[in-house]
Every structure is written in structure tokens, then in C-alpha cells.
Design an enzyme around this catalytic site. Sequence first.
Site, mmCIF file in Angstrom:
data_model
loop_
_atom_site.group_PDB
_atom_site.id
_atom_site.type_symbol
_atom_site.label_atom_id
_atom_site.label_comp_id
_atom_site.label_asym_id
_atom_site.label_seq_id
_atom_site.Cartn_x
_atom_site.Cartn_y
_atom_site.Cartn_z
ATOM 1 N N ASP A 105 -30.166 -2.937 3.950
ATOM 2 C CA ASP A 105 -31.457 -3.515 3.557
ATOM 3 C C ASP A 105 -31.440 -5.029 3.713
ATOM 4 O O ASP A 105 -30.386 -5.657 3.632
ATOM 5 C CB ASP A 105 -31.754 -3.294 2.063
ATOM 6 C CG ASP A 105 -31.733 -1.850 1.687
ATOM 7 O OD1 ASP A 105 -31.971 -1.016 2.552
ATOM 8 O OD2 ASP A 105 -31.468 -1.602 0.492
HETATM 9 N N1 URA Z 1 -27.910 1.681 -0.086
HETATM 10 C C1 URA Z 1 -28.918 0.836 -0.343
HETATM 11 O O1 URA Z 1 -29.653 1.015 -1.304
HETATM 12 N N2 URA Z 1 -29.102 -0.215 0.483
HETATM 13 C C2 URA Z 1 -28.316 -0.485 1.542
HETATM 14 O O2 URA Z 1 -28.521 -1.459 2.259
HETATM 15 C C3 URA Z 1 -27.254 0.418 1.802
HETATM 16 C C4 URA Z 1 -27.081 1.489 0.970
#
Ligand code: URA
Length: 240
Positions: A105
Site C-alpha cells: 500500500d
Molecule cells: N497488508 C496490508 O494491509 N498492506 C500491505 O501493503 C501489505 C499487506
Amino acid sequence: MAKRLHVILARAGVASRRQAEELIREGRVAVNGKVVVDPATQVVWGQDTIRVDNRLIDRLEPKVTVILNKPRGVVTTVSDPKGRPTTAELVRDIKARLFPVGRLDYHTEGLLILTNDGELAQYLQHPKYGIPKTYLAKVKGLPTAQAMKRIRCGVILNGKQTAPAKVRKIGTTGKNTWIEMTIREGRNRQVRRMWAAVGYPVLKLKRTRYGTIRLGNLKPGAYRRLTRREIEDIRKCIPR
Ligand code: URA
């Protein structure tokens, strides 16, 4: 020898097999001047002319795999329509066209693998291999034993239970808690959604390990090539 189009695209370093299938279905791939939308189309490397987005795919690139410590505030993509910083910009001095293995993310930092090795990417991402990914998360509040158990055993996200996770507390600030957890799935925003589901939202998230690969002390924004040993350790697990 004839091979399926998406396999050839992965070998040519265009994308992982799965991403190549999407490119084909989206009508972005032409063989001998005609758009094809079936990833199983048989092609012969060196004989058929293959274009992706009108770019001729005419050589098998040397394989390059790096790990990047993705900083927060960077999008995992090749180009962002909103003009935000991208992971592609952070590895731009590498000539090969690298694509990310999965996604972190915008607000997540840590270990991101980028490669032009479609077979390796396919193995690392495919749900059937369940490659473990380890995260360090700062969650809001002090999770109870019951909440930890729910995370460990699985919570329901979009009507489907998450697979068992490894989870342990590694520290507290008094108000918030540092957690290390390992999951074998790669659902969208999975770690954040799991903790939100049990009432302890994630405040910070960092991936520290992907299968046998560790982030180590790589600085945010920095990358390094995988060592031959690291690549061999992954390759020897790929079923043939
Ligand atoms: N889980 C999440 O919530 N975000 C990420 O970037 C990777 C795994």
C-alpha cells in the site's frame, strides 16, 4: 517450439505470467499484426512477431531481481496517473523493465521485490505456493489475548476466512502495540483489514521478509540486487 503467449511474455521480461494474461485479455498484445485476447494462443519465439502496446518484444532480457525498501508515500506501480512518486522511479537506473511482485500500500513501507523474471514472480505470488510474508505492525491500543487468537486463527474478510497467521507481540509504547505477523496469503490490504476487523487499526506497517528474502538494513528508498545464493534458494523450490 510453440508455447503459450503469456508464458513467452513472462520469459521476455514483460510481466509475470498472471499480469501477462491480463495484458492479453485487455487487448494490448498483438501477434503478427492481429490483437489476440486468449493467453493460451500458441506462438513460436523468434518466428512470430509479438507487440505489447505496439512495442516490439524481440529479445529475452537478462534476468534481474532486486529488493527495494519501499518508503511510505510511494505507489507500487510503473506510472501513477495522479503523479505521486512510484517504485519504478526508485529503481530507474536499472535498464531492465522491472515489475513489482505483488503490491505494498501507499502507506506501507518495506521489502518489495522487483523483477523481470516472470517465472520467479509467478512462483512468489501464486496463492497455491502460500509463500510466507512477515510484517512489523504498530497497532492502536493493546490487543487482548482473544484478539490475538482471532488473528492467529483467521478473521472473516469479504465473507472468506483468512488462513492461519503467526502473530506475536514484540513491544508496547504504553498506548499502542508492536506486532510481528506472518501470513501466507496476499489479499488486498490484508494486514490492515485483519486488525481493523478485531478493533485495533494499524498505525504503521512494514514488510520485513518475503519467503527466504530478508529486508535487512536496507535504507528506505534504497535497493539491492538479490545475491546468486538468494535467487538459488528461491529457484530450488519452484516446481518443474
Ligand atoms: N497488508 C496490508 O494491509 N498492506 C500491505 O501493503 C501489505 C499487506
